[in-house]
Design a protein around this motif. Structure first.
Motif, PDB file in Angstrom:
ATOM      1  N   LYS A  46     -22.373  27.822  27.465  1.00 42.39           N
ATOM      2  CA  LYS A  46     -22.379  27.115  28.751  1.00 42.39           C
ATOM      3  C   LYS A  46     -23.688  27.424  29.481  1.00 42.39           C
ATOM      4  CE  LYS A  46     -18.305  27.518  31.064  1.00 42.39           C
ATOM      5  NZ  LYS A  46     -17.485  26.308  31.081  1.00 42.39           N
ATOM      6  N   VAL A  69     -24.076  25.828  33.276  1.00 39.67           N
ATOM      7  CA  VAL A  69     -23.261  26.463  34.320  1.00 39.67           C
ATOM      8  C   VAL A  69     -23.734  27.904  34.531  1.00 39.67           C
ATOM      9  CG1 VAL A  69     -20.927  27.177  34.966  1.00 39.67           C
ATOM     10  CG2 VAL A  69     -21.286  25.002  33.830  1.00 39.67           C
ATOM     11  N   LYS A 115     -21.273  22.833  42.220  1.00 38.17           N
ATOM     12  CA  LYS A 115     -22.647  22.311  42.271  1.00 38.17           C
ATOM     13  C   LYS A 115     -23.051  21.959  43.704  1.00 38.17           C
ATOM     14  CE  LYS A 115     -23.173  20.051  37.781  1.00 38.17           C
ATOM     15  NZ  LYS A 115     -23.238  18.711  37.199  1.00 38.17           N
ATOM     16  N   TYR A 121     -16.464  21.881  38.518  1.00 37.23           N
ATOM     17  CA  TYR A 121     -17.928  21.880  38.625  1.00 37.23           C
ATOM     18  C   TYR A 121     -18.444  21.224  39.906  1.00 37.23           C
ATOM     19  CZ  TYR A 121     -18.325  23.229  33.684  1.00 37.23           C
ATOM     20  OH  TYR A 121     -18.260  23.878  32.497  1.00 37.23           O
ATOM     21  N   THR A 170     -24.380  20.141  32.826  1.00 37.27           N
ATOM     22  CA  THR A 170     -23.366  21.178  32.574  1.00 37.27           C
ATOM     23  C   THR A 170     -22.637  20.771  31.299  1.00 37.27           C
ATOM     24  OG1 THR A 170     -22.055  19.976  34.210  1.00 37.27           O
ATOM     25  CG2 THR A 170     -22.929  22.090  34.899  1.00 37.27           C
TER      26      THR A 170
END
Ligand code: ATP
Ligand code: MG
Length: 370
Positions: free
Chosen positions: A272, A275, A306, A302, A260
């Motif tokens: 990005k 992401v 995730k 994040y 990411t």
């Protein structure tokens, strides 16, 4: 010159194939003609274990297509696998891997035609015949050829160059209307359309001009480690792809360590790509709009995001992995399913080939056979 009546008969036949049970419908605000009952065809390579991109972009559509297909035809394209370096001793096993994987994902041999490409010789014959209307210049512009020939410069095989024509033959042999594929195959399906149109214009109406079916969500899943490249069976490294039969823990780990950017906002943006890819994955898994994912995970960072993606991907694939483990050991049953599928496939393809041969003046003149 073709005999006028031959031409008329063939053109009537082609219209029958192309228009049968088509009905007007509203799609995306536009009035367009879509078939009520369609013939569906798609191929998948037996290049080892299949991945999440294959599942979301293609395999899920195959399963859904079984209810609409007249019939839905799915092919394990072992001949395509020979267009790059490969291990001939492993290839038969890979075919069984992919067959078991497709069955585990929900294909049922009674509801679709599932077979191995090399069992139906019509594909290779049609590939040669269609080469007569495939423009060399078009083939040189194929992205996949450019990418894959860059990767293995030692030997760029002629079969890699001809790959798209074989793929065109795969589909046109069945007079398929619809081709469920991921985004990366858009150009190849365009080529199918060009070749079918050129064939019909040159030799008389014989072939159906197919359309792609690219899913709104999950059509282009990116490599977890190199999110500027698609997740790929042959190009991605282990950590970059989630295999459909990966263990739950492996899936959690791979998504946890997905690349990411240095920020923390869960939103899609051109800068990005990592992401953005994970948002697209979760949207495709849930069948939800990517915006709803952004809203749900806004401000959460994040890490939590995730973890959630890992858990939901693992849960989506779990039943497929479990079923795969049950089906894969019985190679005799897999072989039997493929053989039965090939028989049904051949019955369709041989008709098309007979028409193509006649149209092209290959073989004896029809009138001399009586
Ligand atoms: P390779 O990269 O070696 O070509 P592959 O991963 O593309 O292998 P294929 O068997 O060629 O695997 O593709 C099977 C189907 O999966 C095709 O319809 C293809 O468009 C789709 N597909 C492949 N990769 C992705 C991806 N990353 N995201 C979504 N769909 C994909
Ligand atoms: Mg591919």
């Amino acid at each position: 010159m073709l005999h006028q009546y031959d031409r008329r008969a063939r053109s009537q036949r082609a219209r029958r194939y192309a228009r049968r049970s088509y009905a007007p419908a509203h799609a995306g605000g536009l009035l367009r003609t879509i078939p009520a009952r369609v013939r569906i065809f798609s191929g998948i390579q037996p290049t080892g274990r299949k991945h999440l991109g294959n599942y979301l972009g293609a395999i899920r559509q195959y399963v859904e297509g079984q209810d609409r297909g007249d019939p839905a035809i799915y092919c394990i394209v072992d001949l395509h696998a020979t267009s790059v370096a490969y291990d001939p001793r492993a290839l038969p096993d890979y075919v069984y891997d992919t067959t078991a994987m497709l069955l585990a994902a929900g294909l049922e041999p009674e509801r679709c035609v599932l077979f191995r490409q090399s069992d139906v010789r019509e594909h290779t014959e049609l590939c040669w015949l269609l080469s007569a209307v495939a423009a060399y210049g078009d083939l040189t512009r194929m992205h996949q050829f450019k990418d894959k020939s860059e990767r293995d410069r030692e030997l760029v095989r002629t079969s890699l160059f001809l790959y798209p024509v074989l793929m065109v033959a795969d589909v046109l042999a069945y007079r398929a209307h619809e081709v469920p594929v991921g985004e990366d195959q858009r150009q190849h399906v365009e080529l199918m359309r060009d070749i079918a149109l050129r064939f019909n214009a040159t030799f008389g109406e014989t072939l159906v001009v197919p359309e792609h079916r690219i899913p709104a969500l999950g059509a282009r899943i990116m490599d977890l480690q190199q999110p500027d490249r698609k997740m790929s069976t042959t190009a991605s490294e282990q950590r970059g792809l989630v295999y459909i039969d990966d263990e739950q823990r492996a899936i959690h780990k791979k998504l946890k360590s997905a690349v990411t950017d240095s920020g923390s906002e869960v939103r899609r943006a051109p800068d990005k790509p990592g992401v953005s890819n994970l948002i697209d994955v979760l949207a495709a898994v849930r069948g939800a709009a990517p915006e709803t994912i952004e809203e749900e995970f806004a401000g959460g960072g994040y890490g939590a995001f995730k973890t959630a993606v890992g858990e939901e991907v693992a849960e989506l694939l779990r039943p497929v992995r479990e079923r795969y483990a049950e089906l894969r050991p019985d190679e005799a049953a897999l072989e039997q399913a493929l053989a039965a599928g090939a028989q049904r496939a051949r019955a369709i393809a041989s008709h098309t080939l007979a028409d193509v041969r006649t149209a092209m003046g290959i073989g004896p003149r029809a009138s001399s056979l009586h």
